[in-house]
Design a protein around this motif. Structure first.
Motif, PDB file in Angstrom:
ATOM      1  N   HIS A  93      44.198  -6.952  -8.134  1.00 37.79           N
ATOM      2  CA  HIS A  93      43.214  -7.493  -9.239  1.00 37.79           C
ATOM      3  C   HIS A  93      43.235  -9.000  -8.949  1.00 37.79           C
ATOM      4  CE1 HIS A  93      47.689  -8.108 -10.354  1.00 37.79           C
ATOM      5  NE2 HIS A  93      47.110  -9.324 -10.703  1.00 37.79           N
TER       6      HIS A  93
ATOM      7  N   ALA B 181      45.692  -0.282  -1.069  1.00 42.83           N
ATOM      8  CA  ALA B 181      47.104   0.195  -1.440  1.00 42.83           C
ATOM      9  C   ALA B 181      47.751  -0.290  -2.538  1.00 42.83           C
ATOM     10  CB  ALA B 181      47.925   0.015   0.032  1.00 42.83           C
TER      11      ALA B 181
ATOM     12  N   THR C 164      45.058  -8.117   3.746  1.00 47.02           N
ATOM     13  CA  THR C 164      43.986  -7.166   4.524  1.00 47.02           C
ATOM     14  C   THR C 164      43.371  -6.275   3.354  1.00 47.02           C
ATOM     15  OG1 THR C 164      45.917  -5.416   4.691  1.00 47.02           O
ATOM     16  CG2 THR C 164      45.656  -7.132   6.539  1.00 47.02           C
TER      17      THR C 164
ATOM     18  N   LEU D 260      50.183   2.522  -2.555  1.00 47.67           N
ATOM     19  CA  LEU D 260      51.395   1.717  -1.651  1.00 47.67           C
ATOM     20  C   LEU D 260      51.595   2.323  -0.283  1.00 47.67           C
ATOM     21  CD1 LEU D 260      54.102   1.521  -4.645  1.00 47.67           C
ATOM     22  CD2 LEU D 260      52.022  -0.250  -4.035  1.00 47.67           C
TER      23      LEU D 260
ATOM     24  N   GLY E 166      45.243 -13.943  -5.173  1.00 44.32           N
ATOM     25  CA  GLY E 166      45.171 -15.406  -4.996  1.00 44.32           C
ATOM     26  C   GLY E 166      45.467 -15.879  -3.842  1.00 44.32           C
TER      27      GLY E 166
ATOM     28  N   ALA F  31      52.561   1.603   6.802  1.00 45.89           N
ATOM     29  CA  ALA F  31      51.602   0.662   7.269  1.00 45.89           C
ATOM     30  C   ALA F  31      51.814  -0.689   6.746  1.00 45.89           C
ATOM     31  CB  ALA F  31      50.110   0.956   7.052  1.00 45.89           C
TER      32      ALA F  31
ATOM     33  N   VAL G 121      45.095   3.848   5.606  1.00 41.83           N
ATOM     34  CA  VAL G 121      43.651   3.579   5.268  1.00 41.83           C
ATOM     35  C   VAL G 121      43.276   2.980   6.748  1.00 41.83           C
ATOM     36  CG1 VAL G 121      42.042   2.308   4.210  1.00 41.83           C
ATOM     37  CG2 VAL G 121      43.992   2.997   3.076  1.00 41.83           C
TER      38      VAL G 121
ATOM     39  N   TYR H 115      54.943  -4.942 -11.751  1.00 42.19           N
ATOM     40  CA  TYR H 115      53.855  -4.744 -10.513  1.00 42.19           C
ATOM     41  C   TYR H 115      54.666  -4.415  -9.426  1.00 42.19           C
ATOM     42  CZ  TYR H 115      49.891  -5.904  -7.621  1.00 42.19           C
ATOM     43  OH  TYR H 115      48.813  -6.029  -6.752  1.00 42.19           O
TER      44      TYR H 115
ATOM     45  N   GLY I 274      50.267  -4.853   6.204  1.00 44.45           N
ATOM     46  CA  GLY I 274      48.893  -5.697   6.477  1.00 44.45           C
ATOM     47  C   GLY I 274      49.462  -6.956   6.709  1.00 44.45           C
ATOM     48  N   LEU I 275      49.045  -7.972   6.009  1.00 44.07           N
ATOM     49  CA  LEU I 275      49.473  -9.326   6.444  1.00 44.07           C
ATOM     50  C   LEU I 275      50.610  -9.686   5.648  1.00 44.07           C
ATOM     51  CD1 LEU I 275      46.042 -11.004   6.665  1.00 44.07           C
ATOM     52  CD2 LEU I 275      47.805 -11.264   8.238  1.00 44.07           C
ATOM     53  N   GLY I 276      51.575  -8.738   5.311  1.00 44.04           N
ATOM     54  CA  GLY I 276      52.845  -8.909   4.444  1.00 44.04           C
ATOM     55  C   GLY I 276      53.022  -9.854   3.313  1.00 44.04           C
ATOM     56  N   ARG I 277      51.897 -10.048   2.687  1.00 45.91           N
ATOM     57  CA  ARG I 277      51.670 -10.923   1.548  1.00 45.91           C
ATOM     58  C   ARG I 277      52.309 -10.085   0.065  1.00 45.91           C
ATOM     59  NH1 ARG I 277      50.383 -14.129   5.522  1.00 45.91           N
ATOM     60  NH2 ARG I 277      49.789 -16.015   4.967  1.00 45.91           N
ATOM     61  N   SER I 278      52.717  -9.233   0.156  1.00 47.51           N
ATOM     62  CA  SER I 278      53.500  -8.393  -1.025  1.00 47.51           C
ATOM     63  C   SER I 278      54.661  -9.097  -1.094  1.00 47.51           C
ATOM     64  CB  SER I 278      53.785  -6.896  -0.782  1.00 47.51           C
ATOM     65  OG  SER I 278      52.468  -6.263  -0.639  1.00 47.51           O
TER      66      SER I 278
ATOM     67  N   GLY J 155      45.700  -3.398   2.768  1.00 48.52           N
ATOM     68  CA  GLY J 155      46.861  -4.043   1.682  1.00 48.52           C
ATOM     69  C   GLY J 155      46.238  -4.146   0.271  1.00 48.52           C
TER      70      GLY J 155
HETATM   71  C1  LIG Z   1      50.099 -16.463  -2.870  1.00 46.39           C
HETATM   72  C2  LIG Z   1      49.600 -15.056  -3.307  1.00 46.39           C
HETATM   73  C3  LIG Z   1      48.902 -14.642  -4.386  1.00 46.39           C
HETATM   74  C4  LIG Z   1      48.705 -13.501  -4.684  1.00 46.39           C
HETATM   75  N1  LIG Z   1      47.851 -13.068  -5.892  1.00 46.39           N
HETATM   76  C5  LIG Z   1      47.604 -11.749  -6.044  1.00 46.39           C
HETATM   77  C6  LIG Z   1      46.883 -11.509  -7.147  1.00 46.39           C
HETATM   78  O1  LIG Z   1      46.373 -12.371  -7.934  1.00 46.39           O
HETATM   79  N2  LIG Z   1      46.653 -10.233  -7.591  1.00 46.39           N
HETATM   80  C7  LIG Z   1      47.240  -9.064  -6.800  1.00 46.39           C
HETATM   81  O2  LIG Z   1      46.876  -8.112  -7.361  1.00 46.39           O
HETATM   82  N3  LIG Z   1      48.140  -9.186  -5.905  1.00 46.39           N
HETATM   83  C8  LIG Z   1      48.328 -10.976  -5.552  1.00 46.39           C
HETATM   84  N4  LIG Z   1      49.099 -10.838  -4.495  1.00 46.39           N
HETATM   85  C9  LIG Z   1      49.788  -9.874  -3.941  1.00 46.39           C
HETATM   86  C10 LIG Z   1      48.994  -9.327  -2.389  1.00 46.39           C
HETATM   87  O3  LIG Z   1      47.516  -9.317  -3.059  1.00 46.39           O
HETATM   88  C11 LIG Z   1      49.337  -7.752  -2.403  1.00 46.39           C
HETATM   89  O4  LIG Z   1      50.485  -7.774  -1.976  1.00 46.39           O
HETATM   90  C12 LIG Z   1      48.373  -7.151  -1.255  1.00 46.39           C
HETATM   91  O5  LIG Z   1      48.558  -5.947  -1.071  1.00 46.39           O
HETATM   92  C13 LIG Z   1      48.839  -7.907   0.047  1.00 46.39           C
HETATM   93  O6  LIG Z   1      48.284  -7.459   1.151  1.00 46.39           O
HETATM   94  P1  LIG Z   1      48.780  -7.480   2.617  1.00 46.39           P
HETATM   95  O7  LIG Z   1      47.376  -7.142   3.655  1.00 46.39           O
HETATM   96  O8  LIG Z   1      49.596  -8.503   2.744  1.00 46.39           O
HETATM   97  O9  LIG Z   1      49.755  -5.974   2.659  1.00 46.39           O
HETATM   98  P2  LIG Z   1      51.213  -5.830   2.897  1.00 46.39           P
HETATM   99  O10 LIG Z   1      51.981  -6.797   1.788  1.00 46.39           O
HETATM  100  O11 LIG Z   1      51.643  -6.066   4.206  1.00 46.39           O
HETATM  101  O12 LIG Z   1      51.383  -4.421   2.374  1.00 46.39           O
HETATM  102  C14 LIG Z   1      51.262  -4.172   1.075  1.00 46.39           C
HETATM  103  C15 LIG Z   1      51.107  -2.514   0.815  1.00 46.39           C
HETATM  104  O13 LIG Z   1      49.915  -2.179   1.333  1.00 46.39           O
HETATM  105  C16 LIG Z   1      50.099  -1.024   2.403  1.00 46.39           C
HETATM  106  N5  LIG Z   1      49.266  -1.206   3.372  1.00 46.39           N
HETATM  107  C17 LIG Z   1      48.953  -2.058   4.052  1.00 46.39           C
HETATM  108  N6  LIG Z   1      48.020  -1.714   4.825  1.00 46.39           N
HETATM  109  C18 LIG Z   1      47.598  -0.434   4.785  1.00 46.39           C
HETATM  110  C19 LIG Z   1      46.936   0.566   5.174  1.00 46.39           C
HETATM  111  N7  LIG Z   1      45.882   0.290   6.221  1.00 46.39           N
HETATM  112  N8  LIG Z   1      46.794   1.596   4.998  1.00 46.39           N
HETATM  113  C20 LIG Z   1      47.616   2.061   3.854  1.00 46.39           C
HETATM  114  N9  LIG Z   1      48.636   1.247   3.156  1.00 46.39           N
HETATM  115  C21 LIG Z   1      48.465  -0.119   3.793  1.00 46.39           C
HETATM  116  C22 LIG Z   1      51.541  -1.139   2.819  1.00 46.39           C
HETATM  117  O14 LIG Z   1      52.130  -0.017   2.976  1.00 46.39           O
HETATM  118  C23 LIG Z   1      52.194  -1.965   1.411  1.00 46.39           C
HETATM  119  O15 LIG Z   1      52.715  -0.605   0.740  1.00 46.39           O
HETATM  120  C24 LIG Z   1      49.538 -12.287  -4.068  1.00 46.39           C
HETATM  121  C25 LIG Z   1      50.228 -12.462  -3.087  1.00 46.39           C
HETATM  122  C26 LIG Z   1      50.421 -13.855  -2.450  1.00 46.39           C
HETATM  123  C27 LIG Z   1      51.378 -14.108  -1.464  1.00 46.39           C
END
Ligand SMILES: Cc1cc2nc3c(=O)[nH]c(=O)nc-3n(C[C@H](O)[C@H](O)[C@H](O)COP(=O)(O)OP(=O)(O)OC[C@H]3O[C@@H](n4cnc5c(N)ncnc54)[C@H](O)[C@@H]3O)c2cc1C
Length: 455
Positions: free
Chosen positions: A127, A123, A117, A172, A112, A48, A178, A405, A50-54, A120
């Motif tokens: 924090h 997963a 999502t 992860l 931050g 899966a 989810v 991390y 989400g918004l690719g913010r990892s 995400g």
């Molecule tokens: C500017 C910035 C600031 C940030 N600050 C913080 C911070 O303060 N603390 C912190 O902890 N992180 C921080 N992050 C990281 C970010 O919060 C995490 O990486 C978060 O998981 C990204 O969510 P996403 O929806 O973009 O998921 P994605 O990056 O697309 O995916 C992340 C993980 O979630 C899994 N996933 C996504 N959706 C699902 C689903 N529906 N079911 C099961 N698994 C799923 C994916 O397989 C992957 O393993 C920051 C990132 C940025 C760009």
């Protein structure tokens, strides 16, 4: 994007824009379409996204299938009296905030950026600045629905199904998908934050400041100047809490003090800056920061300063960047010091460095936070000596009992993963029960041998 299920072969990266890999990306518009996509069980597996913010490759699956969850973003139920909300996993924290803040509720934990999502956030068990007080995101999820590899929909709760629930929190995406989650929100009196800001002279004083006053505040971090020779780690402690309505009404804007933001103002330029400019701008930012008490700030500049700059990650250019974040036990401040020294000596200038004290970790075996100090650093690429220096820092982190991390990782050495994550076998036992055939796969797990498979 429309409401129809879409499918295309695409090159994906994480937010750091390193290590692209091509996958069949399917964006289901309905849960049925999602179940159907999963049932195809492609040879290179499914993950899966989400918004690719990892920052790294955790939401990629080169040669396999990636299920983009952002089409399933409904808010199913919101109880404004109890502060509980049930949403589809593709719902962003931004959309969730839009719905709840006016009703006097806030996210119990927020990273931050609000452009992540709920799936995400679960997963990666994300924090925020309040970890020392409120723990991580998963600790505020009261129930979730998981679609497993076999197509079953499991309703998981922390008490009823602790093994599966906590393996999914911080898991992860490797235990399943989810589908939806219920979150207990935080009651707030206003949408503003009351902020105290204080400069510190060096790293020792930054540690001392956070140690002494952290518990007084719900939110607490320190921005660090990593460029000032001789005063490495001097910084700005930024601490605050949700303001009461009376405070918002009674505190006039402080004359001469512009609204402070949690990150340097020049941060939006950071990607195109190189070492000398970063040093100068750190100096300017540090000198301009003033000790200020009780300033009232809006949610966005306090929690999400970078969200104001759309696609800021692209400004790093073709090389992209990495964010390196580790945590070490409270009594190992020396590792933070060593990390800053090593980077400084090799002239690797971090464009943004943030120090925070974590509280105890959650029950999730693979969750990143643990009681200790966490340091997060943005480093523009290419940085010729960065690989060697960060590898050396990894060793110090591992030796101290700390960890890197994984949600932000793109470069860790596989041998250190077991050392840094002693509960990995426990997590894998539950994961194998949920996904015996290894349907859920991703680039990061392959690279680090996370699921026991060869990279
Ligand atoms: C500017 C910035 C600031 C940030 N600050 C913080 C911070 O303060 N603390 C912190 O902890 N992180 C921080 N992050 C990281 C970010 O919060 C995490 O990486 C978060 O998981 C990204 O969510 P996403 O929806 O973009 O998921 P994605 O990056 O697309 O995916 C992340 C993980 O979630 C899994 N996933 C996504 N959706 C699902 C689903 N529906 N079911 C099961 N698994 C799923 C994916 O397989 C992957 O393993 C920051 C990132 C940025 C760009």
């Amino acid at each position: 994007m429309g409401s129809e299920t879409e499918s295309a072969r695409r090159l994906l990266t994480g937010w750091g824009r390193t290590a692209p890999s091509a996958a069949e990306v399917i964006r289901p518009a309905t849960t049925e379409a999602l179940v159907s996509a999963l049932s195809r069980r492609p040879a290179r597996g499914v993950i899966a996204r989400g918004l690719g913010r990892s920052y790294g490759d955790v939401a990629q699956n080169g040669g396999g299938t990636v299920l983009d969850m952002t089409g399933l973003d409904a808010i199913h139920a919101f109880d404004p009296d109890q502060g509980t909300i049930t949403v589809a996993a593709g719902c962003s924290l931004a959309a969730l905030l839009d719905r709840v803040v006016a009703a006097g509720w806030f996210l119990p934990v927020t990273p931050g950026t609000r452009f992540v999502t709920v799936g995400g956030a679960i997963a990666c068990d994300v924090h925020g600045k309040n970890h020392h007080r409120d723990g991580s995101f998963g600790e505020h999820v009261t129930a979730l629905t998981l679609l497993t590899a076999s197509g079953d929909m499991l309703d998981l709760t922390p008490e009823g199904t602790p093994d599966e629930f906590w393996a999914t929190v911080g898991g992860l995406g490797l235990t399943g998908i989810v589908i939806s989650a219920t979150i207990q929100l935080l009651r707030v009196d206003s949408s503003a934050i009351r902020v105290d800001t204080e400069r510190t002279a060096d790293l020792a004083e930054t540690f001392a400041k956070l140690r002494a006053s952290d518990d007084t505040y719900r939110y607490s971090v320190a921005w660090l100047d990593c460029a000032a020779a001789g005063r490495l780690g001097r910084g700005i402690a930024i601490q605050g809490d949700h303001a009461t309505r009376d405070e918002v009404d009674s505190v006039p804007p402080v004359p001469g003090l512009k609204p402070r933001i949690s990150s340097p103002r020049w941060l939006s330029l950071a990607p195109i800056l190189r070492s000398p400019a970063i040093s100068i701008l750190n100096e300017v930012h540090f000198r301009r920061a003033r000790t200020a008490a009780g300033q009232i700030e809006a949610i966005e500049p306090f929690f999400y300063p970078l969200d104001a700059v759309g696609d800021w990650n692209r400004m790093y250019g073709r090389g992209g960047f990495l964010q390196y974040q580790f945590v070490v036990p409270l009594d190992r401040e020396d590792v933070v010091h060593t990390a800053l020294e090593l980077l400084h000596r090799e002239r690797i200038r971090s464009t943004l460095a943030v120090l925070k004290r974590f509280g105890p970790g959650s029950r999730a075996p693979l969750s990143f936070p643990m009681l200790g100090w966490t340091l997060a650093l943005d480093i523009a690429l290419p940085a010729p000596r960065a690989a060697r220096v960060l590898a050396a820092i990894d060793e110090h982190v591992a030796e101290s009992g700390g960890r890197v991390y994984l949600a932000k990782d793109s470069r860790l050495r596989q041998e250190l993963v077991d050392v840094m994550n002693p509960r990995l076998p426990e997590w894998n036992t539950v994961r194998r029960r949920l996904d015996p055939d290894g349907v859920f796969q991703q680039d990061l797990a392959r690279r680090l041998g996370l699921t026991g498979a060869s990279p």
